[in-house]
Design a protein around this motif. Structure first.
Motif, PDB file in Angstrom:
ATOM      1  N   LEU A  57      26.421  65.067  87.002  1.00 62.54           N
ATOM      2  CA  LEU A  57      26.737  64.772  85.679  1.00 62.54           C
ATOM      3  C   LEU A  57      25.526  65.206  84.792  1.00 62.54           C
ATOM      4  O   LEU A  57      25.342  64.627  83.520  1.00 62.54           O
ATOM      5  CB  LEU A  57      27.201  63.433  85.265  1.00 62.54           C
ATOM      6  N   GLY A  58      24.468  65.815  85.234  1.00 57.67           N
ATOM      7  CA  GLY A  58      23.272  66.091  84.353  1.00 57.67           C
ATOM      8  C   GLY A  58      23.461  66.933  83.437  1.00 57.67           C
ATOM      9  O   GLY A  58      22.626  66.530  82.599  1.00 57.67           O
ATOM     10  N   ASP A  59      24.337  67.858  83.090  1.00 62.71           N
ATOM     11  CA  ASP A  59      24.490  68.583  81.887  1.00 62.71           C
ATOM     12  C   ASP A  59      25.527  67.540  80.930  1.00 62.71           C
ATOM     13  O   ASP A  59      25.712  67.817  79.773  1.00 62.71           O
ATOM     14  CB  ASP A  59      25.463  69.876  82.378  1.00 62.71           C
ATOM     15  N   VAL A  60      26.069  66.561  81.545  1.00 58.63           N
ATOM     16  CA  VAL A  60      27.116  65.852  80.705  1.00 58.63           C
ATOM     17  C   VAL A  60      26.896  64.363  80.863  1.00 58.63           C
ATOM     18  O   VAL A  60      27.954  63.542  81.028  1.00 58.63           O
ATOM     19  CB  VAL A  60      28.766  66.235  80.882  1.00 58.63           C
ATOM     20  N   GLY A  61      25.698  63.873  80.867  1.00 59.34           N
ATOM     21  CA  GLY A  61      25.291  62.606  81.052  1.00 59.34           C
ATOM     22  C   GLY A  61      26.150  61.526  80.268  1.00 59.34           C
ATOM     23  O   GLY A  61      26.197  60.570  80.442  1.00 59.34           O
ATOM     24  N   GLU A  62      26.280  61.728  78.847  1.00 65.23           N
ATOM     25  CA  GLU A  62      26.961  61.072  77.991  1.00 65.23           C
ATOM     26  C   GLU A  62      28.312  60.472  78.340  1.00 65.23           C
ATOM     27  O   GLU A  62      28.676  59.434  78.112  1.00 65.23           O
ATOM     28  CB  GLU A  62      26.847  61.613  76.622  1.00 65.23           C
ATOM     29  N   LEU A  63      28.685  61.200  79.509  1.00 70.40           N
ATOM     30  CA  LEU A  63      30.280  60.884  80.020  1.00 70.40           C
ATOM     31  C   LEU A  63      30.311  59.792  81.108  1.00 70.40           C
ATOM     32  O   LEU A  63      31.143  59.256  81.771  1.00 70.40           O
ATOM     33  CB  LEU A  63      30.866  62.208  80.573  1.00 70.40           C
ATOM     34  N   THR A  64      29.015  59.589  81.506  1.00 72.31           N
ATOM     35  CA  THR A  64      28.764  58.575  82.931  1.00 72.31           C
ATOM     36  C   THR A  64      29.261  57.128  82.514  1.00 72.31           C
ATOM     37  O   THR A  64      30.159  56.809  83.528  1.00 72.31           O
ATOM     38  CB  THR A  64      27.303  58.643  83.102  1.00 72.31           C
ATOM     39  N   GLN A 121      31.028  71.610  73.450  1.00 70.32           N
ATOM     40  CA  GLN A 121      30.982  70.235  73.831  1.00 70.32           C
ATOM     41  C   GLN A 121      30.942  69.833  75.115  1.00 70.32           C
ATOM     42  O   GLN A 121      31.906  70.194  75.994  1.00 70.32           O
ATOM     43  CB  GLN A 121      31.915  69.459  72.953  1.00 70.32           C
ATOM     44  N   PRO A 122      30.047  68.929  75.620  1.00 72.61           N
ATOM     45  CA  PRO A 122      29.932  68.431  76.978  1.00 72.61           C
ATOM     46  C   PRO A 122      31.534  67.930  77.276  1.00 72.61           C
ATOM     47  O   PRO A 122      31.738  67.913  78.566  1.00 72.61           O
ATOM     48  CB  PRO A 122      29.018  67.668  77.106  1.00 72.61           C
ATOM     49  N   GLY A 123      32.089  67.219  76.352  1.00 70.00           N
ATOM     50  CA  GLY A 123      33.304  66.498  76.706  1.00 70.00           C
ATOM     51  C   GLY A 123      34.368  67.462  77.078  1.00 70.00           C
ATOM     52  O   GLY A 123      35.443  66.861  77.971  1.00 70.00           O
ATOM     53  N   ASP A 124      34.388  68.673  77.121  1.00 73.96           N
ATOM     54  CA  ASP A 124      35.242  69.471  77.276  1.00 73.96           C
ATOM     55  C   ASP A 124      35.262  69.536  79.222  1.00 73.96           C
ATOM     56  O   ASP A 124      36.412  69.888  79.518  1.00 73.96           O
ATOM     57  CB  ASP A 124      34.956  70.917  77.201  1.00 73.96           C
ATOM     58  N   ARG A 125      34.354  68.938  79.455  1.00 74.91           N
ATOM     59  CA  ARG A 125      34.259  68.814  81.287  1.00 74.91           C
ATOM     60  C   ARG A 125      35.401  67.719  81.754  1.00 74.91           C
ATOM     61  O   ARG A 125      35.551  67.546  82.832  1.00 74.91           O
ATOM     62  CB  ARG A 125      32.806  68.833  81.621  1.00 74.91           C
ATOM     63  N   LEU A 126      35.891  67.010  81.027  1.00 77.25           N
ATOM     64  CA  LEU A 126      36.478  65.771  81.128  1.00 77.25           C
ATOM     65  C   LEU A 126      37.721  66.446  81.703  1.00 77.25           C
ATOM     66  O   LEU A 126      38.393  65.845  82.680  1.00 77.25           O
ATOM     67  CB  LEU A 126      36.849  64.926  79.999  1.00 77.25           C
ATOM     68  N   ARG A 127      38.271  67.632  81.275  1.00 76.89           N
ATOM     69  CA  ARG A 127      39.455  68.114  81.918  1.00 76.89           C
ATOM     70  C   ARG A 127      39.343  68.321  83.374  1.00 76.89           C
ATOM     71  O   ARG A 127      40.069  68.083  84.235  1.00 76.89           O
ATOM     72  CB  ARG A 127      39.891  69.562  81.311  1.00 76.89           C
ATOM     73  N   GLU A 128      38.004  68.945  83.906  1.00 75.71           N
ATOM     74  CA  GLU A 128      38.092  69.165  85.131  1.00 75.71           C
ATOM     75  C   GLU A 128      37.725  67.679  85.848  1.00 75.71           C
ATOM     76  O   GLU A 128      38.400  67.555  87.041  1.00 75.71           O
ATOM     77  CB  GLU A 128      36.902  70.118  85.387  1.00 75.71           C
ATOM     78  N   ILE A 129      36.759  66.990  85.625  1.00 72.18           N
ATOM     79  CA  ILE A 129      36.452  65.706  86.135  1.00 72.18           C
ATOM     80  C   ILE A 129      37.685  64.761  86.319  1.00 72.18           C
ATOM     81  O   ILE A 129      37.931  64.243  87.532  1.00 72.18           O
ATOM     82  CB  ILE A 129      35.296  65.012  85.487  1.00 72.18           C
ATOM     83  N   PHE A 130      38.259  64.586  85.285  1.00 72.92           N
ATOM     84  CA  PHE A 130      39.584  63.565  85.287  1.00 72.92           C
ATOM     85  C   PHE A 130      40.658  64.088  86.302  1.00 72.92           C
ATOM     86  O   PHE A 130      41.555  63.303  86.671  1.00 72.92           O
ATOM     87  CB  PHE A 130      39.920  63.020  84.006  1.00 72.92           C
TER      88      PHE A 130
END
Length: 446
Positions: free
Chosen positions: A329-336, A291-300
């Motif tokens: 955010l090309g791989d996880v655009g929905e998080l924008t 899931q792309p949302g897992d990258r939130l851990r790193e970004i936030f």
């Protein structure tokens, strides 16, 4: 014309009086649920989906498959609270692949997964399947799927639009084979062909010819889920050619699958911990996921928080400081949208890059974010492939959503720190996150 009252109602976004401290059960992943429904419908034996997401997009997918002849039985375990519990703990869907047939009409709403994943399925049906949807769905690109299916042997009537509405004249089978597409505008073009590929007579070889390919994690999710039901998939990551995916023809197995929480839908709740300097626990956060949302851990974390993955789930803690970020955010655009909301409240500028394709999402998300944040006093400018955000003191006002669920949750995040934000049509969150207003006020203890 009757106007839906939910569209005109203004929801006062709750203002946080202090640091949040909450456990939030996030419902299942839309992306996983809808892929699992398609694979179960194409399987050679019944399968189970446990803890599926019940939202507009997933119910549209289930309804569309039923219209094409698939049986989907819904059950709720007696041990669950209420109608499956708010997190869907006790709910399960049994999918019986009883054969695909028309004539049928499919309502895609404004769900990208439904409008793109199901035309290849319809090509395998016996009879015509008509696809229609919300007015915005007519503007979203479908040419990649339509053109590819024609190359693979399908007959489709779309009056040359490359978009909805359209009719797929299913012949009960599809030749398949090699096809080249430009999936620069949506990785769903690739996933759509891969998901049905095992049922094509020759399988499918999808070659992406465009300069960019957004949302690669979603393609990896598709590949992982195909392999889990017995499909043979060759990918660039497994030693194949760059930008080429091959699926071998063969039967798919029925599975008993428990759906992960939707990590992208966890975003506003993690953002609440960040914005308020509080703490939020998201139970059942997976140790490994596509899931792309897992990258939130790193970004936030980079924006001022910290997180720990425990036996209970993900604990995310805000430090009380919000920092700007320069991120692709090309791989996880929905998080924008959610990241833009936090960036508008930060102590330094942010640049969000690699998301030009968001102009073709539920709405033009780059234009919408720019307009809505600026009308609250912000300073956001569009770039060729993203946004540049310079934080300024914000004030209350109406935050429009454009029938886009992630715009609504972005507005709610801003409302935590800015008094007087009112969100137009918060009901649009039902697309992927049912009961969002109740989850949000519950998190705040209001």
């Amino acid at each position: 014309m009757t106007v839906n009252p939910a569209h005109t109602a203004l929801w006062p976004a709750p203002h946080a009086s202090g640091a949040v401290d909450a456990t939030v059960h996030v419902p299942g992943s839309k992306s996983v649920t809808n892929r699992a429904l398609v694979l179960a419908a194409l399987a050679s034996e019944p399968g189970w989906l446990r803890r599926p997401l019940r939202s507009r997009d997933t119910l549209l997918m289930a309804g569309a498959l039923r219209a094409m002849g698939v049986e989907i039985e819904e059950t709720v375990s007696s041990s669950s609270s209420g109608a499956g519990g708010q997190d869907g703990t006790g709910e399960a869907w049994r999918v019986l692949p009883t054969g695909l047939h028309g004539p049928a009409t499919v309502d895609v709403g404004n769900a990208g997964t439904v409008m793109r994943f199901l035309p290849p399925v319809a090509a395998l049906a016996d009879g015509p399947i008509r696809f229609d949807g919300d007015p915005r769905s007519y503007e979203r690109p479908l040419h990649g799927v339509i053109d590819a299916l024609r190359v693979l042997g399908a007959r489709i009537d779309d009056d040359g639009r490359g978009a909805l509405p359209l009719t797929v004249h299913g012949g009960g089978a599809l030749d398949g084979g090699p096809v080249s597409i430009d999936a620069s505008s949506s990785s769903q073009f690739v996933s759509a062909l891969l998901l049905s590929g095992p049922r094509f007579n020759q399988g499918v070889e999808v070659r992406h010819t465009g300069a960019t390919l957004p949302s690669m994690p979603h393609i990896r999710m598709t590949v992982d889920m195909l392999r889990a039901v017995g499909a043979q998939v060759d990918t660039p990551e497994s030693g194949g050619e760059p930008n080429v995916w091959r699926v071998t023809p063969g039967a798919l197995l029925g599975r008993d699958l428990t759906i992960e929480p939707d990590l992208s839908n966890a975003q506003p709740f993690l953002a609440a911990a960040l914005v308020t300097g509080g703490k939020v626990l998201i139970p059942d956060w997976p140790e490994r996921t596509t899931q792309p949302g897992d990258r939130l851990r790193e970004i936030f974390t980079e924006m001022g928080g910290s997180c720990e993955l425990t036996e209970f789930g993900l604990v995310f803690t805000g430090s009380g400081a919000l920092h700007g970020i320069d991120v692709d955010l090309g791989d996880v655009g929905e998080l924008t949208p959610g990241i833009a909301a936090v960036a508008a409240l930060a102590d330094s500028p942010s640049t969000l890059r690699g998301v030009a394709h968001l102009r073709l999402h539920e709405t033009d998300r780059l234009a919408a974010l720019t307009k809505e944040i600026n009308e609250l006093g912000g300073d956001v400018t569009e770039t060729a492939d993203g946004l540049h955000i310079r934080p300024r003191p914000l004030h209350g006002g109406v935050f429009h959503t454009y029938d886009d669920h992630r715009m609504a949750t972005a507005g709610a995040v801003i409302g935590l720190a800015v008094d007087g934000v009112r969100i137009e049509n918060v009901a649009t969150t039902a697309k992927t996150l049912p009961d969002f207003p109740e989850l949000w006020t519950g998190m705040l203890g209001q």
